[in-house]
Enzyme design. Structure first.
Site, PDB file in Angstrom:
ATOM      1  CD  GLU A 154      -2.620  -2.648   6.130  1.00 17.98           C
ATOM      2  OE1 GLU A 154      -3.567  -3.008   5.409  1.00 17.98           O
ATOM      3  OE2 GLU A 154      -2.651  -1.640   6.835  1.00 17.98           O
ATOM      4  CE  LYS A 155      -2.695 -13.380   7.372  1.00 18.47           C
ATOM      5  NZ  LYS A 155      -1.845 -13.953   6.301  1.00 18.47           N
ATOM      6  CE1 TYR A 156      -6.491  -7.967  -0.684  1.00 20.88           C
ATOM      7  CE2 TYR A 156      -6.673 -10.350  -0.908  1.00 20.88           C
ATOM      8  CZ  TYR A 156      -7.120  -9.067  -1.214  1.00 20.88           C
ATOM      9  OH  TYR A 156      -8.179  -8.910  -2.058  1.00 20.88           O
ATOM     10  CG  LEU A 157      -7.271  -8.723   6.650  1.00 20.99           C
ATOM     11  CD1 LEU A 157      -8.105  -7.793   7.522  1.00 20.99           C
ATOM     12  CD2 LEU A 157      -6.677  -9.828   7.510  1.00 20.99           C
ATOM     13  CE  LYS A 217      -3.859  -0.358   2.628  1.00 21.44           C
ATOM     14  NZ  LYS A 217      -4.681  -0.574   3.852  1.00 21.44           N
ATOM     15  NE  ARG A 224     -12.062  12.827   3.623  1.00 20.01           N
ATOM     16  CZ  ARG A 224     -12.832  11.779   3.329  1.00 20.01           C
ATOM     17  NH1 ARG A 224     -14.121  11.803   3.599  1.00 20.01           N
ATOM     18  NH2 ARG A 224     -12.322  10.695   2.782  1.00 20.01           N
ATOM     19  CD  GLU A 283      -8.024   5.829   4.904  1.00 18.92           C
ATOM     20  OE1 GLU A 283      -7.151   6.693   4.754  1.00 18.92           O
ATOM     21  OE2 GLU A 283      -8.803   5.509   4.007  1.00 18.92           O
ATOM     22  CG  HIS A 343     -14.885  -0.317   4.784  1.00 23.51           C
ATOM     23  ND1 HIS A 343     -13.777   0.297   4.264  1.00 23.51           N
ATOM     24  CD2 HIS A 343     -15.547   0.643   5.486  1.00 23.51           C
ATOM     25  CE1 HIS A 343     -13.769   1.581   4.640  1.00 23.51           C
ATOM     26  NE2 HIS A 343     -14.838   1.809   5.377  1.00 23.51           N
TER      27      HIS A 343
HETATM   28  P1  ADP Z   1      -7.631   4.300   0.441  1.00 23.93           P
HETATM   29  O1  ADP Z   1      -7.275   5.389   1.408  1.00 23.93           O
HETATM   30  O2  ADP Z   1      -6.801   4.308  -0.797  1.00 23.93           O
HETATM   31  O3  ADP Z   1      -9.102   4.204   0.178  1.00 23.93           O
HETATM   32  P2  ADP Z   1      -7.686   2.150   2.419  1.00 23.93           P
HETATM   33  O4  ADP Z   1      -6.529   1.791   3.270  1.00 23.93           O
HETATM   34  O5  ADP Z   1      -8.835   2.875   3.039  1.00 23.93           O
HETATM   35  O6  ADP Z   1      -7.157   2.948   1.152  1.00 23.93           O
HETATM   36  O7  ADP Z   1      -8.239   0.840   1.737  1.00 23.93           O
HETATM   37  C1  ADP Z   1      -9.245   0.881   0.759  1.00 23.93           C
HETATM   38  C2  ADP Z   1      -9.894  -0.456   0.619  1.00 23.93           C
HETATM   39  O8  ADP Z   1      -8.912  -1.470   0.263  1.00 23.93           O
HETATM   40  C3  ADP Z   1     -10.528  -0.985   1.870  1.00 23.93           C
HETATM   41  O9  ADP Z   1     -11.843  -0.493   2.048  1.00 23.93           O
HETATM   42  C4  ADP Z   1     -10.503  -2.467   1.622  1.00 23.93           C
HETATM   43  O10 ADP Z   1     -11.544  -2.789   0.719  1.00 23.93           O
HETATM   44  C5  ADP Z   1      -9.193  -2.703   0.890  1.00 23.93           C
HETATM   45  N1  ADP Z   1      -8.070  -3.053   1.811  1.00 23.93           N
HETATM   46  C6  ADP Z   1      -7.258  -2.198   2.457  1.00 23.93           C
HETATM   47  N2  ADP Z   1      -6.362  -2.858   3.249  1.00 23.93           N
HETATM   48  C7  ADP Z   1      -6.621  -4.166   3.104  1.00 23.93           C
HETATM   49  C8  ADP Z   1      -6.053  -5.396   3.653  1.00 23.93           C
HETATM   50  N3  ADP Z   1      -5.022  -5.388   4.506  1.00 23.93           N
HETATM   51  N4  ADP Z   1      -6.586  -6.577   3.258  1.00 23.93           N
HETATM   52  C9  ADP Z   1      -7.623  -6.617   2.384  1.00 23.93           C
HETATM   53  N5  ADP Z   1      -8.183  -5.519   1.832  1.00 23.93           N
HETATM   54  C10 ADP Z   1      -7.718  -4.314   2.172  1.00 23.93           C
END
Ligand code: ADP
Length: 451
Positions: free
Chosen positions: A199-202, A157, A290, A286, A207
């Site tokens: 990060e570990k990919y879940l 990321k 806002r 995160e 969400h």
């Molecule tokens: P952005 O700020 O670019 O939107 P986020 O960190 O909020 O990035 O992540 C956006 C989306 O990506 C999340 O809502 C989720 O769907 C997916 N995601 C983020 N991190 C992970 C993770 N570690 N494993 C699986 N999916 C993830």
């Protein structure tokens, strides 16, 4: 209280803020690009100022033009809305330096949460659980070793990421090198910074995000969660509150963790803490410092006007409610109506020919479009939000179907047909979906249609 607020945004959210201001007896200044002179918020504002040509870089992101407009009109505060400058710490600082109030948190808090690596480290230190991964930024030379420790699949990321950009999955060690290269290139192109974290990919999370509200008198409350798992390309499409997967005990536990953390941080204003939720565990992703696009569903189930509270807090007033006053009532769903083809998702700017909105009990439309309105091609394609409230989730879905049946928008393509399909999809009706569900469902549908 403020006398006059400049709203540094466009579209439905600018109108949403304008409406709160008018109800509070506060005068409004709309700023707009050359492409938006006919916008609804511009027509309804007490004053309006054109701040530049159509491209956002020359108008809605043009800090000097916005500050000059505020100065000329004698605004005493600036509301940045969502997107554009809403999470720009430098802008918040400039607003304050010009003797006006930035309706949002302090520049320090915006900066802290704006960098996703420091945000994660901070969250961990505040007692919020995070997704296992690289501690801090990713040391590329040691990426393979870190990935082994974290365990595949892993997600790369962008540290300054947003909008789902700069994210790549590596399912096996053989994919890692390529995923890193792609994520870095995308991060560099989108954010001018190729720092990554891992990060570990879940594989099957939901969400889930918590709405918080904090004033400058030490009061912090949470307004429950929103489930935003129905996403396409990491963009939210359909949101609901409460989450079909969370019970009240879990909500109270998470709410307490979040409120304690926000109190320790000394944060002010509205904020959203985003989590992934898998197998009964929450993982911080995160914090958005806002207002969120999907804030209305929280308003519908709590009866609390988030924008009004946000403005009051910025003016130094205490929250009008305490945690014990927050009562969750019923269920709310928001459908994001984008001007896009419902199958290809290709944006569809152009002139709205017919426009007929649904109404009746429990239906709210947040939108700045009208019959004859020309949707400009330069901006985000969100044109309307259909927000529906009912006593139970089941009734809410029935009402969503009824409202979608009434909604007519012609002249441009919209996501209305997609939402009609979603509102009768078995898994959606059962609340049985994770963040990958929608993409899989869309792929299956495309295959079926092609056959
Ligand atoms: P952005 O700020 O670019 O939107 P986020 O960190 O909020 O990035 O992540 C956006 C989306 O990506 C999340 O809502 C989720 O769907 C997916 N995601 C983020 N991190 C992970 C993770 N570690 N494993 C699986 N999916 C993830």
């Amino acid at each position: 209280m403020f006398q006059k607020i400049l709203i540094a945004n466009r579209g439905e959210v600018a109108l949403r803020i304008l409406r709160a201001c008018r109800e509070m007896g506060i005068k409004t200044v709309a700023v707009h690009s050359e492409a938006d002179s006919q916008a609804m918020n511009v027509r309804l504002a007490d004053e309006s100022v054109c701040i530049g040509p159509a491209p956002s870089s020359q108008s809605y992101l043009n800090m000097a033009a916005i500050l000059s407009a505020a100065d000329i009109c004698g605004a005493d505060a600036i509301h940045p809305g969502v997107g554009f400058l809403s999470e720009n710490a430098a802008f918040a600082e400039m607003v304050e330096e010009h003797g006006m109030t930035f309706i949002g948190p302090t520049p320090e808090h915006i900066r802290l949460m704006g960098d996703k690596v420091t945000a994660k480290t901070t969250a961990l230190a505040l007692g919020i659980p995070v997704v296992p991964g690289s501690e801090g930024g990713l040391d590329i030379a040691n990426a393979a070793k870190i990935a082994e420790e974290v365990g595949y699949p892993v997600l790369l990321k962008a540290a300054s990421g947003g909008g789902g950009k700069g994210m790549k999955v590596a399912r096996t060690p053989a994919d890692l090198e390529e995923a890193i290269q792609l994520a870095r290139a995308e991060a560099k192109a989108c954010f001018g910074n190729d720092q990554l974290y891992m990060e570990k990919y879940l594989t099957h999370p939901r969400h889930i995000e918590m709405q918080i509200l904090a004033d400058t008198h030490g009061n912090v409350i949470h307004l429950g969660e929103r489930d935003c798992s129905l996403q396409r390309r990491h963009q939210k499409v359909w949101e609901e509150a409460p989450s079909p997967a969370i019970d009240s005990k879990t909500r109270e536990e998470l709410g307490k963790i979040v409120c304690d953390a926000i109190k320790k941080l000394g944060y002010r204003g509205v904020g959203t803490i985003e989590f992934l939720y898998e197998d009964g565990k929450f993982y911080f992703m995160e914090m958005n410092t806002r207002l969120q696009v999907e804030h209305p569903i929280t308003e519908m189930i709590t009866g609390i006007d988030l924008v009004r509270e946000q403005i009051r807090v910025a003016a130094g007033l205490p929250l009008t409610i305490s945690q014990k006053d927050v009562v969750f009532k019923g269920h709310a769903i928001e459908c994001r109506i984008n001007a896009e083809d419902s199958e290809t998702f290709i944006p569809s700017p152009g002139k709205i020919q017919d426009y007929l909105t649904p109404g009746g009990y429990g239906v709210r439309i947040d939108s700045a479009i009208y019959q004859g309105y020309q949707i400009p091609p330069y901006y985000d394609s969100l044109i309307a939000k259909l927000i529906v409230h009912a006593d139970t989730r089941e009734e809410c879905i029935q009402r969503v179907r009824r409202a979608l049946h009434e909604y007519v928008i012609t002249g441009v393509n919209t996501l209305l047909p997609l939402h009609r399909d979603l509102s009768v999809a078995e898994d959606v009706v059962k609340g049985n979906y994770d963040i990958h569900w929608l993409e899989k469902w869309l792929a299956a549908k495309a295959k079926k249609d092609a056959a």
